[in-house]
Scaffold this active site. Sequence first.
Site, PDB file in Angstrom:
ATOM      1  CG  HIS A 134     -68.158  98.418  65.236  1.00  0.00           C
ATOM      2  ND1 HIS A 134     -68.338  99.776  65.088  1.00  0.00           N
ATOM      3  CD2 HIS A 134     -67.405  98.260  66.361  1.00  0.00           C
ATOM      4  CE1 HIS A 134     -67.723 100.411  66.074  1.00  0.00           C
ATOM      5  NE2 HIS A 134     -67.147  99.524  66.857  1.00  0.00           N
ATOM      6  CD  GLU A 184     -69.087  96.037  69.783  1.00  0.00           C
ATOM      7  OE1 GLU A 184     -68.732  96.873  70.646  1.00  0.00           O
ATOM      8  OE2 GLU A 184     -68.370  95.685  68.829  1.00  0.00           O
ATOM      9  CG  HIS A 185     -71.156 100.993  69.159  1.00  0.00           C
ATOM     10  ND1 HIS A 185     -70.632 102.195  69.596  1.00  0.00           N
ATOM     11  CD2 HIS A 185     -70.085 100.249  68.773  1.00  0.00           C
ATOM     12  CE1 HIS A 185     -69.320 102.184  69.488  1.00  0.00           C
ATOM     13  NE2 HIS A 185     -68.955 101.015  68.972  1.00  0.00           N
ATOM     14  CD  GLU A 215     -65.189 102.621  67.490  1.00  0.00           C
ATOM     15  OE1 GLU A 215     -64.551 101.597  67.794  1.00  0.00           O
ATOM     16  OE2 GLU A 215     -66.436 102.672  67.466  1.00  0.00           O
TER      17      GLU A 215
END
Length: 418
Positions: free
Chosen positions: A46, A49-50, A126
């Site tokens: 993840h 991905e950022h 997040e």
Amino acid sequence: MVSKTVLHNGIRVISEHIPSAYSVSIGFWVASGSRHETSEANGIAHFIEHLLFKGTPRRTALDIAREMDSMGGILNAFTSREYVCYYAKVLDKFLPQAVDLLSDIFLNSLFDPEEIEKERKVVLQEISMLEDNPDDYVHDLFSRNFWKGHSLGMPIIGNEESVGGLSREAIISYRDRTYLGGNIIIAAAGNIAHQDLLKLVEGVFSNHPSGSSSSPEEERNICKRIETYEKDLEQAHLCLGTTALPQDHPLRYEAYILNTVLGGSMSSRLFQEIRERHGLAYSVYSYMISHSDSGSLVIYAGSSPDQVGQVIEIALKELKRLKTEALTATELESAKEQIKGNILLSLESSDNRMSKLAKNEIYFGDYQPLPEIIKGFDRVTSTSLLDLCGELLDDRYFTMVLMGKVSSGSISARDLTL
């Protein structure tokens, strides 16, 4: 028409030509997600991905955003437990620019140390945001407990400790181990010819390394579990779940119908009983998550703490009904038509069609034609559904997570009995 080509390094290029469409949706998929991580590096897929949106030698992060905005398109990404997807949706005339942009961030991202530290703060925010939203966070807690000790139980976004400890070297190493040709699928749907798509991607990916990675071989410790998380909330949030089927299981059509009847819509049994008849919850539903080798069927409800016991009682009653009473012909037919209608409506969107191409390839190794899917649902009978319910709805495998003003021990494993 659906076309597929496998490049020399194992990259699969799949497209569906939709001549009536004005748009094209294209996704670069990597068949590797959070279940391929170690606990120490949880959240790394993840995090990458950022980071792929934070600049390349040709484009800054602002350039990337401005370029897509100038096309009036959409550029985004998402991570799951078994794959990552970077995608764009643009008017068909902008496809070459979209492929160039996606290819650049996918292959040439800088992973600048300063950008890594800034984005680390974003991901940590997040994580905090998720924990501040109990109706979302309870699902994460359910997965951790249902898949206890298994990689599928790790949160996709990681945790504060694991994300805080990810070094640039670890990030690049993980990317190099997983973003291999055999793991990559390039899927596109819309007003595009397959040969034109190949011309756009073949040269760009000609030197990309081949190879693939596989899911870890793990066994789940299946047993009944109840976990409570005391928190000062107005509502008590409940997740109750059991085992379900993997993506390619022959009885998957029965499983979809089971979920639809149980809690998949406003006409479902749980919604009608818990919300409409008794007024015990505003939000109540069920969902099914299927992986390559396993799955889970989960009921969620948010209720007042003093009424959560009634919610559990009704949910167990409805599970028992599914296990012991065959559906009527009317209810079965209605569920079939609901699912088929949802599928057909979803195919009006090029991005949904693109996702369908990639997921079919990941889980089935081939395209699943719509007529075959429809036939699969049509073949379901009340007897075959009853047999599946008898197999899946075994209270020995139930996991329940409660969060809110609920005390530990208020509900025992003996209460989770059908």
